[in-house]
Design a protein around this motif. Structure first.
Motif, short mmCIF file in Angstrom:
data_model
loop_
_atom_site.label_atom_id
_atom_site.label_comp_id
_atom_site.label_asym_id
_atom_site.label_seq_id
_atom_site.Cartn_x
_atom_site.Cartn_y
_atom_site.Cartn_z
N TRP A 15 0.83 -1.21 0.00
CA TRP A 15 0.00 0.00 0.00
C TRP A 15 0.87 1.26 0.00
CZ3 TRP A 15 0.30 3.16 4.44
CH2 TRP A 15 -0.46 4.33 4.36
N PHE A 16 1.91 1.29 0.82
CA PHE A 16 2.73 2.49 0.94
C PHE A 16 3.51 2.76 -0.34
CE2 PHE A 16 6.32 4.99 2.64
CZ PHE A 16 5.60 5.99 3.27
N GLN A 17 4.03 1.72 -0.97
CA GLN A 17 4.76 1.92 -2.21
C GLN A 17 3.85 2.46 -3.31
OE1 GLN A 17 6.59 -1.91 -2.90
NE2 GLN A 17 8.52 -1.28 -1.94
N ILE A 18 2.64 1.92 -3.39
CA ILE A 18 1.69 2.41 -4.40
C ILE A 18 1.30 3.86 -4.12
CG2 ILE A 18 -0.64 2.11 -5.32
CD1 ILE A 18 -0.31 -0.90 -4.86
N ALA A 19 1.06 4.17 -2.83
CA ALA A 19 0.67 5.53 -2.47
C ALA A 19 1.80 6.52 -2.75
CB ALA A 19 0.27 5.58 -1.00
N VAL A 20 3.04 6.16 -2.45
CA VAL A 20 4.18 7.05 -2.72
C VAL A 20 4.35 7.25 -4.22
CG1 VAL A 20 6.70 7.21 -2.59
CG2 VAL A 20 5.39 6.57 -0.57
N THR A 21 4.16 6.20 -5.00
CA THR A 21 4.27 6.33 -6.46
C THR A 21 3.23 7.29 -7.01
OG1 THR A 21 5.12 4.05 -6.60
CG2 THR A 21 4.29 5.05 -8.62
N LYS A 22 1.99 7.17 -6.54
CA LYS A 22 0.94 8.10 -6.98
C LYS A 22 1.25 9.52 -6.56
CE LYS A 22 -2.85 4.72 -6.86
NZ LYS A 22 -4.15 4.37 -6.21
N ALA A 23 1.75 9.69 -5.34
CA ALA A 23 2.07 11.03 -4.86
C ALA A 23 3.18 11.66 -5.69
CB ALA A 23 2.46 10.97 -3.39
N TRP A 24 4.20 10.87 -6.03
CA TRP A 24 5.31 11.41 -6.81
C TRP A 24 4.85 11.79 -8.23
CZ3 TRP A 24 9.41 14.00 -7.22
CH2 TRP A 24 10.24 13.91 -8.34
N ASN A 25 3.98 10.99 -8.80
CA ASN A 25 3.46 11.32 -10.13
C ASN A 25 2.72 12.65 -10.12
OD1 ASN A 25 4.49 8.96 -11.26
ND2 ASN A 25 2.60 7.80 -10.88
N ARG A 26 2.13 13.00 -8.98
CA ARG A 26 1.39 14.26 -8.91
C ARG A 26 2.32 15.46 -8.79
NH1 ARG A 26 -4.19 15.23 -5.80
NH2 ARG A 26 -4.71 13.97 -7.61
N ILE A 27 3.48 15.32 -8.15
CA ILE A 27 4.34 16.49 -7.91
C ILE A 27 5.66 16.42 -8.67
CG2 ILE A 27 3.35 16.82 -5.61
CD1 ILE A 27 5.91 15.57 -4.45
N SER A 28 5.87 15.41 -9.49
CA SER A 28 7.18 15.25 -10.15
C SER A 28 7.52 16.42 -11.06
CB SER A 28 7.20 13.94 -10.95
OG SER A 28 6.17 13.94 -11.93
N HIS A 29 6.50 17.08 -11.59
CA HIS A 29 6.76 18.20 -12.51
C HIS A 29 7.42 19.38 -11.80
CE1 HIS A 29 2.87 19.16 -10.63
NE2 HIS A 29 3.19 20.43 -10.84
#
Length: 543
Positions: free
Chosen positions: A301-315
Motif C-alpha cells: 500500500w505504501f509503495q503504491i501511495a508514494v508512487t501516486k504522490a510522486w506522479n502528482r508532484i514530479s513536474h
C-alpha cells in the motif's frame, strides 16, 4: 435201594454236566486274551507315563514363566521407583540450576548498571588489548578534526533538503488517498544517526518514520511480548496490531470469542459489528481471514501511495525518484541530472498507545538480524526516546563532551574494518547501545573533551565484555533507571531485559566472525587512524 438209585442218578447227572459236548471249552482262549490284555495294560501304562511327563514339563514351564513374570514385574517396579527418584533429582537439579542462573543474571545486571565509578571493572577486562598500540590524545584529536568534524555541515544540509521534500511528498500522498477508506498518514519524524549527529560513513542516509492510522470508525489495538501473554524467545521485541472498531470492547465482551446460539443475541454489539467480511479486513491491510495488520500489505500500500504522490508532484522537481531496495517499503533514492544521488528511508510505523514507541513495518537488516516470525509481527523501535535521552544527557555534560566523538570514531573504525574483511554481526545500533549504557553509568565529568582517549578505551573494553558473554542488553527494555523526564512507558521498564546478542548464541559462525573482526579492528586501529591523520609518532601500548 433208594440210596443206590440216588447214587446212580448223581453219577449220571455229574457225567452229563461234565460232558465236553454239552459245555464247550469257553475258557480255552483265556491264556491268549490275558497276554493281549497285559500288552494293552503295558501300553496304557506307557501312555500314562508319557502324559505324566508332559504334564510335569508343562507345570515346570508354567512355573518358570510365572517366576519370569514375577521377576519382570519386580524389575519394572524397581525401574519405576528408580525413575521416580531420577525425576525427583532431575527436577531438583533443574530448580537449583535455574536459581543459580537467575542469581547470576541479576548479579551481572546489577554490576552492568553500576559500572559508573568502578575503574576496577574495566581493569579486569581488555585481554584483547594487551600489546595493542592505542592512539594517544593528540592523534585522536587530529583524526577527529580532519576526518569526522567536517561532515557535520554536510549532514545538516542534507537533512534540511530531505525533510522538505518528504513533507511535500506526504502532502501529495494525502491528496491522492481516499480519506474514507485509506490509511491516514501523519507528519514524518527524523531518527537515527543522522539526527543524533554521529553518522560518519558515506553515503549519508536519512531515516524518517511516518506514523499512520486506520480510517474511522476503526482503530489500532496493539499487543507486545511484555503485555502479559507468553511469547517465545524469538518473538521478544515484537508485537501484533489488531484492527478493531473504535466502539468495540475487545477485553470486556466475549461475543466474538464464543459461539452464541441462534436464539441468543449480544446486547452490547450489533450483528453488523461482530461479523465483518474478509474483504473488508483485507482492505484495511490485514492478514487474510484475520484482524491483524499485515506488514507486507502495508508495504505494498505504501509503495503504491508514494508512487501516486510522486506522479502528482514530479513536474515541480528537476530530479527523479525511485525505490532503491525491493524488500524495504520506503527506501527511496533521489537521482539528479548531474549523476549525484541522495538516499533516504521513509518507513511507515504505528504508534504504541499514547507513547513515542512505534511498531515499524520493516527494520534495517543486518548480518545478525533474524527474520520476522510472521508478517503480522512488528518490531518495536525506541528511536525517538534514544534521541531524546542523548539530548537530555548532553545538557548535563561538560561543553564539547566526547561521548558523540567516541561513538563516531568507533563507528568509523568498525565500518572501515568491515570494508576490509567483510561484514560482521555488529551494527552501529550495537555501538550506540554501548555508548548509552556508559552514558548512564559514568559521571558527567568523565565525558570532558580531554578524556576522549579514556572513554574510547572504555567503550571498546565494554564491547569486548559483551562479546565475551554474548550479552548486550537493550538500553531501555528492562532498565528501571531511565530518567522520568523522558516519559518512557513503565511497561517496558518492568519487562525482562532484552539481550541484543542472543542471535550469537544461536549462530556460532556469525559470532566467531564478529569476534575475529573485532580483534582485527583492534590490531589495525592505529593504522586505520593514521591513514587519515598527519603522522604523530606518539602511541600508547596497552598492557
Amino acid at each position: 435201594m433208594p440210596v443206590g438209585i440216588f447214587r446212580v442218578c448223581l453219577v449220571v447227572i455229574t457225567a452229563i454236566v461234565n460232558h465236553p459236548l454239552l459245555f464247550p471249552k469257553e475258557n480255552g482262549t483265556v491264556p491268549e486274551n490275558a497276554e493281549e490284555i497285559i500288552q494293552k495294560m503295558k501300553e496304557r501304562e506307557e501312555s500314562l507315563r508319557l502324559e505324566k511327563l508332559r504334564l510335569e514339563q508343562e507345570i515346570a514351564h508354567q512355573e518358570a514363566m510365572q517366576k519370569t513374570l514375577e521377576k519382570a514385574a519386580e524389575v519394572v517396579e524397581e525401574s519405576k521407583e528408580e525413575k521416580v527418584r531420577w525425576d525427583m533429582w532431575t527436577a531438583l537439579s533443574m530448580v537449583i540450576f535455574l536459581l543459580i542462573e537467575l542469581w547470576r543474571q541479576d548479579f551481572q545486571e546489577g554490576i552492568w548498571q553500576d559500572t559508573g565509578g568502578e575503574e576496577d571493572d574495566m581493569a579486569v577486562l581488555g585481554k584483547a588489548f594487551k600489546g595493542v598500540a592505542f592512539p594517544d590524545k593528540a592523534v585522536l584529536a587530529s583524526f577527529y578534526e580532519k576526518r569526522i568534524l567536517g561532515t557535520t555541515g554536510d549532514m545538516a544540509r542534507m537533512r534540511e533538503m530531505v525533510e522538505g521534500f518528504a513533507d511535500d511528498l506526504l502532502e501529495a500522498l494525502r491528496s491522492v488517498c481516499n480519506r474514507d477508506a485509506d490509511m491516514e498518514v501523519e507528519d514524518c519524524m527524523g531518527v537515527g544517526s543522522m539526527y543524533e549527529n554521529w553518522r560518519v560513513r558515506k553515503p549519508f542516509v536519512c531515516d524518517l518514520i511516518v506514523p499512520f492510522a486506520p480510517p474511522e470508525p476503526y482503530c489500532f489495538r496493539s499487543q507486545t511480548w511484555c503485555s502479559g501473554d507468553s511469547f517465545p524467545p524469538d518473538e521478544q521485541g515484537y508485537g501484533t496490531i489488531k484492527v478493531c472498531r473504535a466502539d468495540e470492547d475487545v477485553t470486556g465482551c466475549i461475543c466474538d470469542k464464543t459461539k452464541l446460539g441462534e436464539d441468543m443475541l449480544c446486547l452490547l454489539h450489533s450483528q453488523a459489528n461482530t461479523t465483518r467480511p474478509s474483504s473488508e479486513m483485507e482492505d484495511l491491510l490485514c492478514f487474510k481471514n484475520t484482524q491483524y495488520l499485515d506488514a507486507d500489505q502495508v508495504m505494498k500500500w505504501f509503495q503504491i501511495a508514494v508512487t501516486k504522490a510522486w506522479n502528482r508532484i514530479s513536474h515541480k522537481y528537476e530530479f527523479d525518484l525511485s525505490f532503491s531496495l525491493l524488500d524495504s517499503p520506503g527506501a527511496l533514492k533521489i537521482k539528479f541530472r548531474s549523476g549525484k544521488s541522495i538516499a533516504f528511508n521513509l518507513t511507515p510505523v504505528v504508534q504504541y498507545e499514547n507513547s513515542d514507541v512505534y511498531f515499524i513495518s520493516h527494520f534495517p537488516r543486518s548480518g545478525l538480524a533474524a527474520d520476522l516470525p510472521s508478517s503480522t509481527h512488528w518490531f518495536l523501535t525506541f528511536a525517538v526516546y534514544e534521541r531524546r535521552f542523548i539530548q537530555l544527557v548532553s545538557k548535563m555534560l561538560p561543553a564539547n563532551a566526547c561521548h558523540v566523538s567516541c561513538l563516531q570514531i568507533l563507528s568509523f573504525l568498525h565500518g572501515k574494518q568491515c570494508s576490509l574483511t567483510g561484514p560482521s554481526g555488529l551494527t552501529n545500533y550495537h555501538l550506540k547501545t554501548v555508548m548509552l549504557h556508559l552514558l548512564q553509568a559514568r559521571p558527567s565529568q568523565d565525558w570532558a573533551p580531554e578524556k576522549l582517549e579514556a572513554r574510547l578505551q572504555d567503550m571498546l573494553k565494554f564491547l569486548e565484555k559483551c562479546l565475551h558473554e554474548k550479552k548486550l542488553y537493550h538500553f531501555f527494555i528492562g532498565n528501571r533507571k531511565v530518567p522520568a523526564e523522558l516519559g518512557f512507558p513503565i511497561i517496558f521498564q518492568r519487562a525482562e531485559p532484552l539481550n541484543l546478542f542472543r542471535p550469537f548464541v544461536l549462530h556460532r559462525d556469525v559470532y566467531r566472525k564478529t569476534v575475529d573482526t573485532f580483534h582485527e579492528m583492534l590490531r589495525n586501529m592505529s593504522a586505520l587512524i593514521n591513514e587519515y591523520t598527519v603522522h604523530i609518532p606518539l602511541l600508547i601500548v596497552c598492557s
